[in-house]
Motif scaffolding. Structure first.
Motif, PDB file in Angstrom:
ATOM      1  N   LEU A  85      38.364  43.459  47.552  1.00 62.77           N
ATOM      2  CA  LEU A  85      39.317  42.398  47.290  1.00 62.77           C
ATOM      3  C   LEU A  85      39.119  41.977  45.838  1.00 62.77           C
ATOM      4  O   LEU A  85      37.998  41.666  45.433  1.00 62.77           O
ATOM      5  CB  LEU A  85      39.071  41.214  48.225  1.00 62.77           C
ATOM      6  N   THR A  86      40.195  42.022  45.040  1.00 56.82           N
ATOM      7  CA  THR A  86      40.117  41.703  43.623  1.00 56.82           C
ATOM      8  C   THR A  86      41.031  40.523  43.313  1.00 56.82           C
ATOM      9  O   THR A  86      42.183  40.493  43.749  1.00 56.82           O
ATOM     10  CB  THR A  86      40.523  42.920  42.765  1.00 56.82           C
ATOM     11  N   VAL A  87      40.481  39.575  42.553  1.00 55.41           N
ATOM     12  CA  VAL A  87      41.209  38.380  42.148  1.00 55.41           C
ATOM     13  C   VAL A  87      41.251  38.368  40.627  1.00 55.41           C
ATOM     14  O   VAL A  87      40.210  38.550  39.979  1.00 55.41           O
ATOM     15  CB  VAL A  87      40.487  37.107  42.653  1.00 55.41           C
ATOM     16  N   ALA A  88      42.424  38.140  40.047  1.00 56.25           N
ATOM     17  CA  ALA A  88      42.528  37.988  38.596  1.00 56.25           C
ATOM     18  C   ALA A  88      41.999  36.595  38.237  1.00 56.25           C
ATOM     19  O   ALA A  88      42.590  35.582  38.631  1.00 56.25           O
ATOM     20  CB  ALA A  88      43.969  38.153  38.140  1.00 56.25           C
ATOM     21  N   ALA A  89      40.883  36.537  37.513  1.00 57.18           N
ATOM     22  CA  ALA A  89      40.251  35.263  37.179  1.00 57.18           C
ATOM     23  C   ALA A  89      41.203  34.342  36.423  1.00 57.18           C
ATOM     24  O   ALA A  89      41.195  33.120  36.630  1.00 57.18           O
ATOM     25  CB  ALA A  89      38.980  35.505  36.373  1.00 57.18           C
ATOM     26  N   ALA A  90      42.027  34.902  35.552  1.00 49.98           N
ATOM     27  CA  ALA A  90      42.944  34.096  34.748  1.00 49.98           C
ATOM     28  C   ALA A  90      44.093  33.512  35.567  1.00 49.98           C
ATOM     29  O   ALA A  90      44.844  32.675  35.068  1.00 49.98           O
ATOM     30  CB  ALA A  90      43.500  34.924  33.593  1.00 49.98           C
ATOM     31  N   SER A  91      44.234  33.921  36.829  1.00 46.08           N
ATOM     32  CA  SER A  91      45.344  33.442  37.643  1.00 46.08           C
ATOM     33  C   SER A  91      45.051  32.116  38.335  1.00 46.08           C
ATOM     34  O   SER A  91      45.866  31.648  39.131  1.00 46.08           O
ATOM     35  CB  SER A  91      45.746  34.511  38.666  1.00 46.08           C
ATOM     36  N   ILE A  92      43.915  31.475  38.017  1.00 44.16           N
ATOM     37  CA  ILE A  92      43.584  30.181  38.621  1.00 44.16           C
ATOM     38  C   ILE A  92      44.638  29.146  38.226  1.00 44.16           C
ATOM     39  O   ILE A  92      45.056  29.087  37.071  1.00 44.16           O
ATOM     40  CB  ILE A  92      42.164  29.705  38.233  1.00 44.16           C
ATOM     41  N   ASP A  93      45.078  28.369  39.195  1.00 42.80           N
ATOM     42  CA  ASP A  93      46.063  27.317  38.943  1.00 42.80           C
ATOM     43  C   ASP A  93      45.631  26.067  39.692  1.00 42.80           C
ATOM     44  O   ASP A  93      45.654  26.033  40.922  1.00 42.80           O
ATOM     45  CB  ASP A  93      47.446  27.769  39.403  1.00 42.80           C
ATOM     46  N   THR A  94      45.229  25.031  38.923  1.00 46.71           N
ATOM     47  CA  THR A  94      44.825  23.759  39.512  1.00 46.71           C
ATOM     48  C   THR A  94      45.883  22.681  39.288  1.00 46.71           C
ATOM     49  O   THR A  94      45.622  21.509  39.535  1.00 46.71           O
ATOM     50  CB  THR A  94      43.482  23.280  38.922  1.00 46.71           C
ATOM     51  N   LEU A 133      38.819  26.534  32.591  1.00 46.68           N
ATOM     52  CA  LEU A 133      38.262  27.417  33.623  1.00 46.68           C
ATOM     53  C   LEU A 133      38.339  28.885  33.210  1.00 46.68           C
ATOM     54  O   LEU A 133      37.466  29.675  33.553  1.00 46.68           O
ATOM     55  CB  LEU A 133      38.983  27.209  34.952  1.00 46.68           C
ATOM     56  N   ARG A 134      39.355  29.252  32.457  1.00 49.91           N
ATOM     57  CA  ARG A 134      39.497  30.637  31.980  1.00 49.91           C
ATOM     58  C   ARG A 134      38.577  30.948  30.800  1.00 49.91           C
ATOM     59  O   ARG A 134      38.335  32.109  30.489  1.00 49.91           O
ATOM     60  CB  ARG A 134      40.949  30.889  31.564  1.00 49.91           C
ATOM     61  N   SER A 135      38.046  29.910  30.145  1.00 53.01           N
ATOM     62  CA  SER A 135      37.230  30.065  28.935  1.00 53.01           C
ATOM     63  C   SER A 135      35.841  30.614  29.256  1.00 53.01           C
ATOM     64  O   SER A 135      35.452  30.757  30.415  1.00 53.01           O
ATOM     65  CB  SER A 135      37.094  28.720  28.221  1.00 53.01           C
ATOM     66  N   ALA A 136      35.075  30.869  28.198  1.00 52.86           N
ATOM     67  CA  ALA A 136      33.703  31.376  28.334  1.00 52.86           C
ATOM     68  C   ALA A 136      32.786  30.380  29.040  1.00 52.86           C
ATOM     69  O   ALA A 136      31.729  30.756  29.548  1.00 52.86           O
ATOM     70  CB  ALA A 136      33.137  31.743  26.969  1.00 52.86           C
ATOM     71  N   ASP A 137      33.167  29.098  29.109  1.00 51.34           N
ATOM     72  CA  ASP A 137      32.362  28.110  29.839  1.00 51.34           C
ATOM     73  C   ASP A 137      32.322  28.403  31.332  1.00 51.34           C
ATOM     74  O   ASP A 137      31.370  28.039  32.014  1.00 51.34           O
ATOM     75  CB  ASP A 137      32.916  26.698  29.635  1.00 51.34           C
ATOM     76  N   PHE A 138      33.388  29.024  31.854  1.00 50.99           N
ATOM     77  CA  PHE A 138      33.466  29.297  33.285  1.00 50.99           C
ATOM     78  C   PHE A 138      33.708  30.786  33.548  1.00 50.99           C
ATOM     79  O   PHE A 138      32.789  31.584  33.466  1.00 50.99           O
ATOM     80  CB  PHE A 138      34.540  28.417  33.955  1.00 50.99           C
ATOM     81  N   PHE A 139      34.942  31.172  33.867  1.00 50.97           N
ATOM     82  CA  PHE A 139      35.222  32.546  34.285  1.00 50.97           C
ATOM     83  C   PHE A 139      35.202  33.558  33.146  1.00 50.97           C
ATOM     84  O   PHE A 139      35.035  34.743  33.397  1.00 50.97           O
ATOM     85  CB  PHE A 139      36.570  32.633  35.011  1.00 50.97           C
ATOM     86  N   ALA A 148      38.820  36.470  29.548  1.00 50.14           N
ATOM     87  CA  ALA A 148      39.152  37.430  28.490  1.00 50.14           C
ATOM     88  C   ALA A 148      38.197  38.623  28.521  1.00 50.14           C
ATOM     89  O   ALA A 148      38.598  39.756  28.265  1.00 50.14           O
ATOM     90  CB  ALA A 148      39.102  36.758  27.120  1.00 50.14           C
ATOM     91  N   ASN A 149      36.935  38.382  28.857  1.00 45.80           N
ATOM     92  CA  ASN A 149      35.932  39.452  28.912  1.00 45.80           C
ATOM     93  C   ASN A 149      35.636  39.930  30.330  1.00 45.80           C
ATOM     94  O   ASN A 149      35.089  41.027  30.509  1.00 45.80           O
ATOM     95  CB  ASN A 149      34.632  38.977  28.265  1.00 45.80           C
ATOM     96  N   ASN A 150      35.950  39.117  31.317  1.00 45.96           N
ATOM     97  CA  ASN A 150      35.693  39.438  32.729  1.00 45.96           C
ATOM     98  C   ASN A 150      36.957  39.121  33.521  1.00 45.96           C
ATOM     99  O   ASN A 150      37.027  38.094  34.199  1.00 45.96           O
ATOM    100  CB  ASN A 150      34.513  38.621  33.251  1.00 45.96           C
ATOM    101  N   PRO A 151      37.959  39.985  33.435  1.00 46.59           N
ATOM    102  CA  PRO A 151      39.259  39.653  34.014  1.00 46.59           C
ATOM    103  C   PRO A 151      39.285  39.576  35.539  1.00 46.59           C
ATOM    104  O   PRO A 151      40.148  38.900  36.091  1.00 46.59           O
ATOM    105  CB  PRO A 151      40.173  40.764  33.506  1.00 46.59           C
ATOM    106  N   ASP A 152      38.357  40.235  36.215  1.00 46.43           N
ATOM    107  CA  ASP A 152      38.417  40.296  37.673  1.00 46.43           C
ATOM    108  C   ASP A 152      37.206  39.661  38.341  1.00 46.43           C
ATOM    109  O   ASP A 152      36.079  39.760  37.855  1.00 46.43           O
ATOM    110  CB  ASP A 152      38.504  41.746  38.149  1.00 46.43           C
ATOM    111  N   ILE A 153      37.461  39.034  39.462  1.00 42.58           N
ATOM    112  CA  ILE A 153      36.444  38.598  40.413  1.00 42.58           C
ATOM    113  C   ILE A 153      36.605  39.548  41.587  1.00 42.58           C
ATOM    114  O   ILE A 153      37.711  39.702  42.119  1.00 42.58           O
ATOM    115  CB  ILE A 153      36.677  37.142  40.840  1.00 42.58           C
TER     116      ILE A 153
END
Length: 184
Positions: free
Chosen positions: A71-80, A89-95, A98-103
């Motif tokens: 199961l693959t989730v696009a990290a950048a697709s988070i919507d709060t 949340l998409r930044s280097a502080d969290f997910f 840009a460097n780790n596109p998938d969970i």
């Protein structure tokens, strides 16, 4: 054994798996599936809810009932529903999307567990992989779908997500998963 239209007990699912009824290739239906994220911020006072908009996945059930899949989730697709928070949340502080596109969750098995099933595998977030086992309710639908529903509690520090300005973010997150698979 016939497929049902509701939640199935672990022994009944095991019989379907071992009997070969579910053998084959399965694909996640992203239009019917969802993964939601819950957290609390501001010292646990404010709930933060989000949904991942891009999901994909597939699975295989062998004739002898062994189950595997991804199961693959696009990290950048988070919507709060908060653009500023989503950007953070998409930044280097969290997910660090840009460097780790998938969970990615890689499942290596399912086994009966009480009235549910225990799903085992490994979760990878930001290039950190941790073993993960959780209970899920399973449904084998009469329309040819398999549903897995679960609430999974995670510690974000296990995946290198350690940004926490003055202790304002809870370390604990809950993922609510509704995964719908159809035969390929």
């Amino acid at each position: 054994m016939q497929a049902t239209s509701g939640q199935i007990t672990a022994p009944a699912l095991e019989a379907l798996l071992k009997g070969g009824t579910l053998a084959g290739e399965w694909v996640l239906d992203p239009g019917k599936s969802s993964i939601r994220l819950k957290n609390k911020s501001m010292w646990g006072l404010l709930p933060v809810n989000g949904v991942f908009g891009e999901l994909s996945g597939s699975g295989t059930v062998s004739p002898d009932g062994e189950v595997s899949g991804t199961l693959t989730v696009a990290a950048a697709s988070i919507d709060t529903k908060n653009a500023r928070r989503d950007k953070h949340l998409r930044s280097a502080d969290f997910f660090d999307s840009a460097n780790n596109p998938d969970i990615t969750f890689t499942m290596d098995g399912i086994r009966p567990s009480g009235q549910a099933v225990a799903v085992t595998g490994a979760l990878t977030v930001r290039d950190r992989t941790q073993p993960l086992t959780f209970d899920a309710a399973a449904s084998v639908r009469g329309d040819g779908e398999i549903w897995l529903d679960a609430e999974v509690r995670l510690d974000q520090a296990d995946f290198g997500l350690t940004w926490n300005l003055m202790g304002t973010v809870s370390w604990h997150n809950t993922l609510t998963i509704h995964a719908v698979f159809t035969r390929r």
